[in-house]
Write a protein that holds these residues in place. Structure first.
Motif, PDB file in Angstrom:
ATOM      1  N   ASP A  13      -4.937   7.316   8.626  1.00  0.00           N
ATOM      2  CA  ASP A  13      -3.501   7.264   8.409  1.00  0.00           C
ATOM      3  C   ASP A  13      -2.875   8.622   9.640  1.00  0.00           C
ATOM      4  O   ASP A  13      -1.922   8.498  10.220  1.00  0.00           O
ATOM      5  CB  ASP A  13      -3.036   7.496   7.376  1.00  0.00           C
ATOM      6  CG  ASP A  13      -1.624   7.122   7.000  1.00  0.00           C
ATOM      7  OD1 ASP A  13      -1.007   6.512   7.560  1.00  0.00           O
ATOM      8  OD2 ASP A  13      -1.116   7.695   5.841  1.00  0.00           O
ATOM      9  N   ILE A  47      -4.280  -8.301  11.056  1.00  0.00           N
ATOM     10  CA  ILE A  47      -3.554  -7.080  11.514  1.00  0.00           C
ATOM     11  C   ILE A  47      -4.798  -6.117  11.589  1.00  0.00           C
ATOM     12  O   ILE A  47      -5.135  -5.488  12.351  1.00  0.00           O
ATOM     13  CB  ILE A  47      -2.451  -6.466  10.551  1.00  0.00           C
ATOM     14  CG1 ILE A  47      -1.223  -7.355  10.742  1.00  0.00           C
ATOM     15  CG2 ILE A  47      -2.266  -4.970  10.984  1.00  0.00           C
ATOM     16  CD1 ILE A  47      -0.149  -6.731   9.672  1.00  0.00           C
ATOM     17  N   THR A  48      -5.557  -5.922  10.476  1.00  0.00           N
ATOM     18  CA  THR A  48      -6.808  -5.262  10.407  1.00  0.00           C
ATOM     19  C   THR A  48      -7.854  -5.535  11.346  1.00  0.00           C
ATOM     20  O   THR A  48      -8.470  -4.680  12.133  1.00  0.00           O
ATOM     21  CB  THR A  48      -7.433  -5.416   9.246  1.00  0.00           C
ATOM     22  OG1 THR A  48      -6.804  -4.887   7.984  1.00  0.00           O
ATOM     23  CG2 THR A  48      -8.648  -4.040   8.896  1.00  0.00           C
ATOM     24  N   ARG A  51      -6.642  -4.392  14.790  1.00  0.00           N
ATOM     25  CA  ARG A  51      -6.662  -3.082  14.945  1.00  0.00           C
ATOM     26  C   ARG A  51      -7.998  -2.719  15.258  1.00  0.00           C
ATOM     27  O   ARG A  51      -8.240  -1.823  16.076  1.00  0.00           O
ATOM     28  CB  ARG A  51      -6.275  -2.431  13.750  1.00  0.00           C
ATOM     29  CG  ARG A  51      -4.557  -2.498  13.540  1.00  0.00           C
ATOM     30  CD  ARG A  51      -3.967  -1.621  14.436  1.00  0.00           C
ATOM     31  NE  ARG A  51      -2.637  -1.557  14.242  1.00  0.00           N
ATOM     32  CZ  ARG A  51      -1.677  -0.683  14.724  1.00  0.00           C
ATOM     33  NH1 ARG A  51      -1.852  -0.126  15.924  1.00  0.00           N
ATOM     34  NH2 ARG A  51      -0.301  -0.505  14.351  1.00  0.00           N
ATOM     35  N   THR A 129      -4.726   0.758  -1.928  1.00  0.00           N
ATOM     36  CA  THR A 129      -3.432   1.088  -1.148  1.00  0.00           C
ATOM     37  C   THR A 129      -2.481   1.903  -1.760  1.00  0.00           C
ATOM     38  O   THR A 129      -1.663   2.654  -1.045  1.00  0.00           O
ATOM     39  CB  THR A 129      -3.126  -0.683  -0.851  1.00  0.00           C
ATOM     40  OG1 THR A 129      -3.756  -1.288  -0.060  1.00  0.00           O
ATOM     41  CG2 THR A 129      -1.391  -0.401  -0.419  1.00  0.00           C
ATOM     42  N   LEU A 287       5.916   0.880   2.677  1.00  0.00           N
ATOM     43  CA  LEU A 287       4.561   1.237   3.350  1.00  0.00           C
ATOM     44  C   LEU A 287       3.376   0.308   2.862  1.00  0.00           C
ATOM     45  O   LEU A 287       2.246   0.589   3.271  1.00  0.00           O
ATOM     46  CB  LEU A 287       4.112   2.811   3.079  1.00  0.00           C
ATOM     47  CG  LEU A 287       5.430   3.574   3.478  1.00  0.00           C
ATOM     48  CD1 LEU A 287       5.039   5.013   3.024  1.00  0.00           C
ATOM     49  CD2 LEU A 287       5.242   3.534   5.005  1.00  0.00           C
ATOM     50  N   LEU A 289       2.187  -2.669   3.684  1.00  0.00           N
ATOM     51  CA  LEU A 289       1.225  -3.497   4.425  1.00  0.00           C
ATOM     52  C   LEU A 289       0.469  -2.453   5.419  1.00  0.00           C
ATOM     53  O   LEU A 289      -0.627  -2.668   5.634  1.00  0.00           O
ATOM     54  CB  LEU A 289       2.360  -4.356   5.321  1.00  0.00           C
ATOM     55  CG  LEU A 289       1.692  -5.166   6.257  1.00  0.00           C
ATOM     56  CD1 LEU A 289       0.346  -6.151   5.629  1.00  0.00           C
ATOM     57  CD2 LEU A 289       2.600  -6.070   7.089  1.00  0.00           C
ATOM     58  N   LYS A 290       1.090  -1.455   5.863  1.00  0.00           N
ATOM     59  CA  LYS A 290       0.406  -0.433   6.787  1.00  0.00           C
ATOM     60  C   LYS A 290      -0.669   0.226   6.001  1.00  0.00           C
ATOM     61  O   LYS A 290      -1.639   0.208   6.328  1.00  0.00           O
ATOM     62  CB  LYS A 290       1.665   0.700   7.257  1.00  0.00           C
ATOM     63  CG  LYS A 290       0.844   1.662   7.564  1.00  0.00           C
ATOM     64  CD  LYS A 290       1.900   3.063   7.854  1.00  0.00           C
ATOM     65  CE  LYS A 290       0.965   4.172   8.586  1.00  0.00           C
ATOM     66  NZ  LYS A 290       2.073   5.266   8.747  1.00  0.00           N
ATOM     67  N   HIS A 291      -0.478   0.540   4.736  1.00  0.00           N
ATOM     68  CA  HIS A 291      -1.350   1.146   3.836  1.00  0.00           C
ATOM     69  C   HIS A 291      -2.560   0.251   3.517  1.00  0.00           C
ATOM     70  O   HIS A 291      -3.791   0.758   3.324  1.00  0.00           O
ATOM     71  CB  HIS A 291      -0.943   1.886   2.696  1.00  0.00           C
ATOM     72  CG  HIS A 291      -0.188   3.218   3.032  1.00  0.00           C
ATOM     73  ND1 HIS A 291       0.731   3.659   2.084  1.00  0.00           N
ATOM     74  CD2 HIS A 291       0.013   4.060   4.002  1.00  0.00           C
ATOM     75  CE1 HIS A 291       1.333   4.691   2.617  1.00  0.00           C
ATOM     76  NE2 HIS A 291       0.676   4.964   3.681  1.00  0.00           N
ATOM     77  N   ARG A 292      -2.145  -0.929   3.216  1.00  0.00           N
ATOM     78  CA  ARG A 292      -3.104  -1.932   3.047  1.00  0.00           C
ATOM     79  C   ARG A 292      -4.229  -2.389   4.230  1.00  0.00           C
ATOM     80  O   ARG A 292      -5.285  -2.604   4.131  1.00  0.00           O
ATOM     81  CB  ARG A 292      -2.345  -3.197   2.571  1.00  0.00           C
ATOM     82  CG  ARG A 292      -3.357  -4.358   1.883  1.00  0.00           C
ATOM     83  CD  ARG A 292      -3.832  -4.029   0.562  1.00  0.00           C
ATOM     84  NE  ARG A 292      -4.037  -5.340  -0.156  1.00  0.00           N
ATOM     85  CZ  ARG A 292      -5.020  -6.217   0.018  1.00  0.00           C
ATOM     86  NH1 ARG A 292      -5.879  -5.906   1.216  1.00  0.00           N
ATOM     87  NH2 ARG A 292      -5.085  -7.429  -0.712  1.00  0.00           N
ATOM     88  N   THR A 293      -3.740  -2.322   5.373  1.00  0.00           N
ATOM     89  CA  THR A 293      -4.523  -2.287   6.429  1.00  0.00           C
ATOM     90  C   THR A 293      -5.445  -1.447   6.733  1.00  0.00           C
ATOM     91  O   THR A 293      -6.678  -1.422   6.863  1.00  0.00           O
ATOM     92  CB  THR A 293      -3.691  -2.939   7.663  1.00  0.00           C
ATOM     93  OG1 THR A 293      -2.878  -1.754   8.046  1.00  0.00           O
ATOM     94  CG2 THR A 293      -2.885  -4.047   7.558  1.00  0.00           C
ATOM     95  N   ILE A 294      -4.899  -0.192   6.494  1.00  0.00           N
ATOM     96  CA  ILE A 294      -5.596   1.051   6.681  1.00  0.00           C
ATOM     97  C   ILE A 294      -6.699   1.057   5.672  1.00  0.00           C
ATOM     98  O   ILE A 294      -7.692   1.514   5.688  1.00  0.00           O
ATOM     99  CB  ILE A 294      -4.865   2.371   6.456  1.00  0.00           C
ATOM    100  CG1 ILE A 294      -3.700   2.530   7.810  1.00  0.00           C
ATOM    101  CG2 ILE A 294      -5.602   3.522   6.338  1.00  0.00           C
ATOM    102  CD1 ILE A 294      -2.659   3.597   7.588  1.00  0.00           C
TER     103      ILE A 294
END
Length: 312
Positions: A13, A47-48, A51, A129, A287, A289-294
């Motif tokens: 992150d 997405i993951t 990335r 997440t 946040l 979707l962002k945190h889920r992919t991370i």
């Protein structure tokens, strides 16, 4: 394991996905086996893997509902010989808990690391997440008062994210209160794990069946409109049982001004929570979707680095 994954997630992150690229050089091809998955899982995995520079291959079954367990296990075993990592999301529409049983069996026969995004009892990726979002905001959830509550709505979801967050927050050192109408209670087995986890972590786990006043001291409120477990095979009955709990609604009067709010998208505005709460900085759900992919990327990195066989 959960704490290690969140630490990796915090690093991603703050510094980007490049921090784990070197550790994942051996992972080139990722296979997915989904059945009864939640709507956003495809977005998360696409997405993951993009990335991380991995190829994602759909290995799922269109006729899973008619396949025997042995046939599914043979397919998982064969698929695992052809990829470097397997992602599963499996929920049965016939018997609650069957997806959990199958997920454990998938992990047993897989020849490569396997990550369960969710089954019908647990969704650890959702819990990670939320915890990533909370720890990014609070620094730590240890010693904080977290409330996991049922909330009113007309679109009912699986309780797996709430099950997992309840246990994970206790493991992270938070005091956790579970607030549910008696009609929408958790599985007994989940509550037993929560009690055991609270004892191991030396924190407080409590249960409450009345909504009024139960959120006032919360540092964090996670609300979700999960379905009634007794009516798993009759989802049409949820509406009837839920209509007497319309006051289970999160707004500025039910939580303190510093309380953080979270849920799983999409959030039913005006039913689960007020627009004012949802549009405020206290709401970390945007946040998700962002945190889920991370969180998924961090899980994969941890499994590869630690040679862990599964995260289920």
């Amino acid at each position: 394991m959960l704490q290690d994954i969140v630490q990796i997630a915090k690093s991603i992150d703050s510094s980007g996905f490049s921090t784990i690229h070197e550790a994942l050089q051996k992972v080139k091809v990722v296979g997915s086996i989904f059945h009864g998955e939640s709507p956003l899982e495809t977005q998360v995995t696409n997405i993951t893997t993009a990335r991380l520079g991995h190829d994602l291959i759909d290995l799922g079954w269109h006729d899973a509902a008619t396949m025997s367990t042995d046939t599914m296990l043979d397919s998982v075993r064969m698929s695992s010989e052809a990829v470097d990592l397997l992602l599963t999301a499996f929920s049965s529409s016939d018997t609650f808990g069957e997806g959990r049983i199958l997920t454990n069996q998938f992990a047993d026969v897989s020849r490569v690391p396997l990550v369960s995004l969710h089954d019908d009892v647990y969704a650890w990726q959702d819990a990670l997440t939320v915890l990533l979002g909370l720890e990014s905001r609070l620094g730590s959830v240890s010693g904080k008062q977290v409330v996991v509550t049922w909330g009113f709505g007309n679109s009912f979801v699986n309780p797996a994210p709430a099950h997992s967050l309840l246990i994970a927050a206790l493991a992270f050192g938070a005091n956790v209160r579970l607030v549910t109408p008696s009609d929408f209670s958790f599985l007994n087995r989940v509550r037993r794990v929560a009690r055991d986890t609270s004892m191991c972590s030396n924190v407080l786990f409590e249960e409450e069946n009345e909504f009024e006043g139960s959120l006032k001291d919360a540092d964090v409120v996670f609300a979700l409109n999960w379905f009634r477990l007794d009516d798993f095979n009759h989802p049409e009955r949820n509406q009837t049982h839920a209509k007497e709990f319309k006051n289970w609604f999160v707004d500025e009067s039910t939580i303190s001004k510093d309380c953080i709010f979270s849920s799983v998208p999409p959030v039913q505005s005006g039913l689960l929570a007020s627009r004012k709460v949802l549009e405020s900085d206290r709401n970390i759900t945007p946040l998700w979707l962002k945190h889920r992919t991370i969180a998924l990327a961090a899980t994969i990195a941890h499994m590869v680095e630690s040679s862990s066989p599964s995260m289920i």
